[in-house]
Structures are given as structure tokens and as C-alpha cells.
Design an enzyme around this catalytic site. Sequence first.
Site, PDB file in Angstrom:
ATOM      1  N   HIS A  49       0.821  -1.207   0.000  1.00 16.59           N
ATOM      2  CA  HIS A  49       0.000   0.000   0.000  1.00 16.59           C
ATOM      3  C   HIS A  49       0.856   1.260   0.000  1.00 16.59           C
ATOM      4  O   HIS A  49       0.493   2.259  -0.620  1.00 16.59           O
ATOM      5  CB  HIS A  49      -0.910  -0.010   1.227  1.00 16.59           C
ATOM      6  CG  HIS A  49      -1.958   1.056   1.206  1.00 16.59           C
ATOM      7  ND1 HIS A  49      -3.105   0.959   0.449  1.00 16.59           N
ATOM      8  CD2 HIS A  49      -2.036   2.250   1.846  1.00 16.59           C
ATOM      9  CE1 HIS A  49      -3.846   2.033   0.625  1.00 16.59           C
ATOM     10  NE2 HIS A  49      -3.220   2.831   1.466  1.00 16.59           N
ATOM     11  N   HIS A  95     -10.038   2.441  -1.250  1.00 18.95           N
ATOM     12  CA  HIS A  95     -10.278   2.091   0.154  1.00 18.95           C
ATOM     13  C   HIS A  95     -11.061   0.785   0.177  1.00 18.95           C
ATOM     14  O   HIS A  95     -12.123   0.674   0.782  1.00 18.95           O
ATOM     15  CB  HIS A  95     -11.027   3.217   0.873  1.00 18.95           C
ATOM     16  CG  HIS A  95     -10.325   3.675   2.110  1.00 18.95           C
ATOM     17  ND1 HIS A  95     -10.969   3.977   3.281  1.00 18.95           N
ATOM     18  CD2 HIS A  95      -9.002   3.882   2.365  1.00 18.95           C
ATOM     19  CE1 HIS A  95     -10.095   4.349   4.200  1.00 18.95           C
ATOM     20  NE2 HIS A  95      -8.892   4.304   3.663  1.00 18.95           N
TER      21      HIS A  95
END
EC number: 6.3.5.3
Length: 768
Positions: A49, A95
Site C-alpha cells: 500500500h 479504500h
Amino acid sequence: MVSSPAYDIAAALKQEGLKPSDWDEICRRLGREPNRAELGMFGVMWSEHCCYRNSRPLLSGFPTEGPRILVGPGENAGVVDLGGGHRLAFKIESHNHPSAVEPFQGAATGVGGILRDIFTMGARPIALLNALRFGPLEDPANVGLMEGVVAGIAHYGNCVGVPTVGGEVAFDPSYSGNPLVNAMALGLMETEEIVKSGAIGVGNPVVYVGSTTGRDGMGGASFASAELSADSLDDRPAVQVGDPFLEKGLIEACLEAFASGDVVAAQDMGAAGLTCSCSEMAAKGGLGVELDLDRVPARETGMTAYEFLLSESQERMLFVVKAGREDALMQRFRRWGLQAALVGKVLQEPIVRVLHHGAVAAEVPATALADDTPIEKHALLQEPPADLQALWGWTEQELPVLSDAAAALLQLLDDPTIASKQWVHRQYDQQVLANTVVSSGAADAAVVRLRPQQGNGSMAASNRGVAATVDCPNRWVALDPERGAQAAVAEAARNLSCVGAEPLAVTDNLNFPSPETPKGFWQLAMACRGISDACRTLNTPVTGGNVSLYNETKQDDGTMQPIHPTPVIGMVGGVDDISRVTCLAWQQPGDAIFLIGVPPEDGADPSLGLAGSAYQQQTLGSLAGRPPKPDLAIEAAVGSLVREAIAQGLLASAHDCSDGGLAVALAESCIASDLGISVTLSTGSARLERVLFAEGGSRVIVSVNAASFPAWEQLIGSNPALCVTQLGSVTLEARLVIRSESAVQLDLEVERCAAVFRDALPRRMHSE
């Protein structure tokens, strides 16, 4: 001396998502074993990420430069020059994992995070878009996920006062339990200088502003870099909780602070919180940062250094401020009801030093966290995976002969991926700020007016606008990631062209399964190749984006269910005159209807076909074949012709052919206008289902009124290489009538089509 209490190394590595080889490398870089807080810092910063350890070499192949590109990859957002003194910041981020376990807050904080990326650059947010994916709505669990995600997006965007103007929603079984939530934001620069994130000036104070720090969002970056399972529901503490009203004040306070010139660097606290903001500021500036956690405003007592450093509490920012100006700046934020504290300083030594309770809690080279991070090496398959090669053997002749075209069209209009998304859009405030020219459903792209921003008189009032879209044909990508990714870029550019906007630049969100399988990495690599090729041909450089991997769900039998690879393309374009913006609805009876691009009767053109189409999936219940190969040169030419026609005021409407092919595109324009059509299609040697429902072909449907006809004929005559086919005309009688040379193939009341189209989602969501 760094404090280093003993801890269970194996358990800690598992918790942080690190490998034994990572431990060895960390020890080598530090010259000692890391303490628990330091290991946590490495865990989040070495996650996919944050550092793109699996994808960085692939991303390096993207084109990133161009005459309109002011800021490319590496900053919080890309920035492009729109002309007329207008500069646009824009970016997309995901997300996904948080939304899977806590859909409302996961989606809401995704919106908050992307907005911070925009205003951290010194830009005022002006619009939001989103790209969403869910499993079939026949499953109540997927209905619940969709309800929560849409409500979360609506809550944050509506409360913060930024319009949600566009997006896309698609459905497939592969997304069951692993929804995709990609949020894109646009902002207009308000500061003369673009605010960067690299620390500047040894001794300059480091100031924390915004909300307080708590234990919410702990380890969110590592959580977002792992597969989902039934145990993921226990990871709700890894999901942040947002406050859009606080963020609204934060936007205004930050833009005031940037305009004052007191802030020399800024970084929002998103994934990895204080750890990421400190280390990235230090690494980008080639300097160091010292951070005193005892000065960080906390909302909970007894927090450890580890918790402070990894908290992902929302609505927080970190600034480097000109020495001597910190008190004035902090007073400015306190007037807005926000926390502001002097928490550190810039160091000459390129390290991140963390103090807690008067002792050194962590000390790590900045580049070890945010620059010189690990890269995973994966062998790339030299041949496509065997299962895909087997599917590519399918041909259109294997489809059953179409017996009822009207029934097939109605079924496609009832497909939730194709059907009206009004159930979603009506929950969003699309008109707040009063700059929305065209929003979701009315045209192929959203258009927002560019107005002079508060406190910036250098931007003269104009009739200019910006258009934006998000696109991904995930069925195509599932069958051929390279062609599918090319098609995603091509469709985004085509959508912008259909409103009269010149495509300028791309922000990408690569949503993929695990790259640790040979097929998974091949899919990612081929999609990146496709994006790169298409962006080069269409002259749309990539300014940044997001990579979200490990999107797969553990099944009851222990196997992993990967999502369809989904490289979402966010694209922005400049609109010179918003009064010329063209929508998809027919405008008046008698207007002539034309198809630009591959003609419907062409049964051999490789850029047009039924493999990977909505019709194929509807008919067979599965995907097969190799999707059409986009002709990017033709795509560029089609876009240029459409934009020129709109600039000259020749088109009454424009709509691209995508999901469902020609028949669905014609029906959508009828539904939007409550007008009918009388169209005659030449079938030639092609099967009727190909003529009506094939996808691809760089195709746009336009309508032209009689007064514009001579100029239109002159324009298409000057583009002899492009195929432009007259299909028929718009009718006052609201019937959709399609004939072939031999017979009427389809005759439906527009009202019936509209009822199916508009009811498909509400019916499945069990709402009116």
C-alpha cells in the site's frame, strides 16, 4: 540510545505482514535489531500500500511527462495546466479492504483521504467521482455492502460540501465479499506556488494540525496489503472513523495557511499516519525529521509510541513551517477550532528520530522507510496462462442464434452494470458549489465550471470547464488484461471527447489479486503494458495513482477467490466553452443519427466483437473468447472528429458505445430524452447479435440537426479515413425501432425500456 524491550519476533513479523527476509534486511540497514515501534514503522512503510514493492518496476513504464503536466508521480496529487491561468490537481485512490469490513466508514474515509491529497497541494476541492464494484445483488450481503458504501460516500462528500459529480458501478461474482471503492477528487490550485511535501530548511519547526490522534486505523496500511478472510471482520479497528465537518474547516484553514507563505512543505496523514508523513517529508527533502510524541494531541490516554506512529486517525496534517512563523500559523488553525501543536523540527541528518517520554523511541534512516524500499522480483510468464488461452479459442459462432432482439435488449437494460444508477446518484449532492454543468447519467463525462477561486484574483472569469471520468471494462480485462487496459484508457478518452473535452492526463487505480501467483503478476504486468501503450498513443500522461493488490477472499474450503483485475482509469480533460458541452439525450425529432467508427455490418474487424461483452455474459452466464483489440490510432481520430464537431456547434448529442453495444447506446439516448428513433442497420454477412450488441470499435453515436447538416458533411468529408454511417433519425413517437434490410428487428416503447432501465437497481436494493 534507542529503547528496545524484548518481544516475540515471529509473532510481530506476522502482525506487520513482514517476511523473515525483511527482518534480515531491516537489521542490516539499522546495524541492530529494531525495537517494536521501529518494526511497526517498517511494516507499514514496506507494505504494498505504501511502497508498491510488487508493482513499482511496472509503473516505471508509464508515460509521465507532457506540455500540460506541472506535477507528475511522487507528490500527493498530479497537477495539470488547463490554460487560462487554471491549474488542476487530481488523483484517485482506493479504500477497498476497509470498505469490505466496515462499508460506511471505509468508504467515507476514502473520500476524506483523497480530498486531503488534493488540498495538501494548495488546491481547493471542486469535485468528486468514484468507481465501485460489488458482487451480485441477489446476495443480501452484497446489498448491505453497497448500501453502506454509497451511504458513506454520500455522507462525507455532502457534509464536506464537495459535489460528487460522476462515477461508475459494476457487478460481478468475483467482487462478492471484496468490493472495490475507488475515490477520485479534483481541485483548483489557489496558491501561486504548488505546495510540495519535501522537508526544507534545517531547524525549521514541524507543526501538527487537524484532529487528535487515537487508536483508530491501527495498521491500516498493512491491513490493506493482505487478503480478506472471515477473520478480517475482527480487523474493524484497522478502519478509520472520519469527521467531514472537521475536514471542511481543515480545508479552509490549510488554504489560508498556504496562501500566507508560512508553510514550506505539507503532508497529509493518511496510510501509516505519522510514520508515513514524517518519513516521506524527510526522504523527499533529503533531510531528517525529529518528532516528539509527547506533544502530539491525543484523544486517548496511555498510548504507546507504536500506537502514535501507526494510528491512522483522520483529518490530520503535518507541516514544515518557516522558523518564527509557527505561533501565528498555529493560532490560525485554532481559530478554526482545530488542534495545532509544535511537534518537532527538521534535522540535517537524514533520519526519522522519534521521542517519547523523554527517550528516543525510534531512529530510522528516512530513505529506508520511504525511498530505498524493497522490490519483489517476480518471473513474468512468457505465454498467457493456459486457462485464458483455452478461453481464447471460443468464437462467436458458438452463441445461440438470436431469436428475440427486443427481449435481449430488455435483459441488458435490466443488467445492474448497464442500468440506471439513479439510486446511487440521488444520494449524492451533485450541485453543491453551483459549478456542476453536467453530472452523472446526463452525459458520458462530468463537467464542472472553472470559476475564480476565493482570494485568487489572478484567474479571470471564463466559460472554461474541466471534464472528468472513471472507466474500466473489467470483463475485458479478465479475459485479456492488456487489451482490457487499453480499452479502459480508450473509453475514458472517448467519454471526454463526447462532451467536447480534450483528454489531458490520467490517474490510475490498479485493483488486482495477489501478485504472488504467476497468473496474478502476469495480469498486473500486462495491464500496465496496455495502459502505457494507450496513454502514449492518446497523449494522456499518467500523473500518479494507486495500487491495491491482494483483492481476493478466502472461501470456506480454504481456496482464494480473486477479483477480476480492475485497472480503473481516471481521466481529466479541458473544456474551452461549457456552452458547447454535449449530452447523450436526443434533442429534437428529425435530427439525423450517425455512427462514427466501425460500421455495424463489419463482421471481421478485430476491434469489434462479442467476446467479453455484456451480451455474451447474459447469454452464456460466463465469459469466453478474446476481447476485441482496440485500434488506438482510430480511437484518436474518432475523438478528434467528435471534439471538432462539438467545438463548431454541429452536434445535438453524442454518446459512446460501450457496455451492451450499439442497441443499448441507442436505447440510453432514447430513455434520456423520451424521444424515439427510426434506424436501419445494414447487417451484411454479420449475425444480428453482433450488429446489435458487439462492443468495441471506437464507436460514438451522434445526432445532427438540419441546420448543421452542410457543415457536418463538410467536416466528415475532410476525414475520409474515418467511417461515418448514417443510421436513421430521431422521432417524436417514443418508440425504439431498428430495422435491417429485410425486416423490423426490434420495436419497443421507450417508456417500457425506461421502466426496466430505471427499476433494475431499486428492485434489487428492495427500495422504491
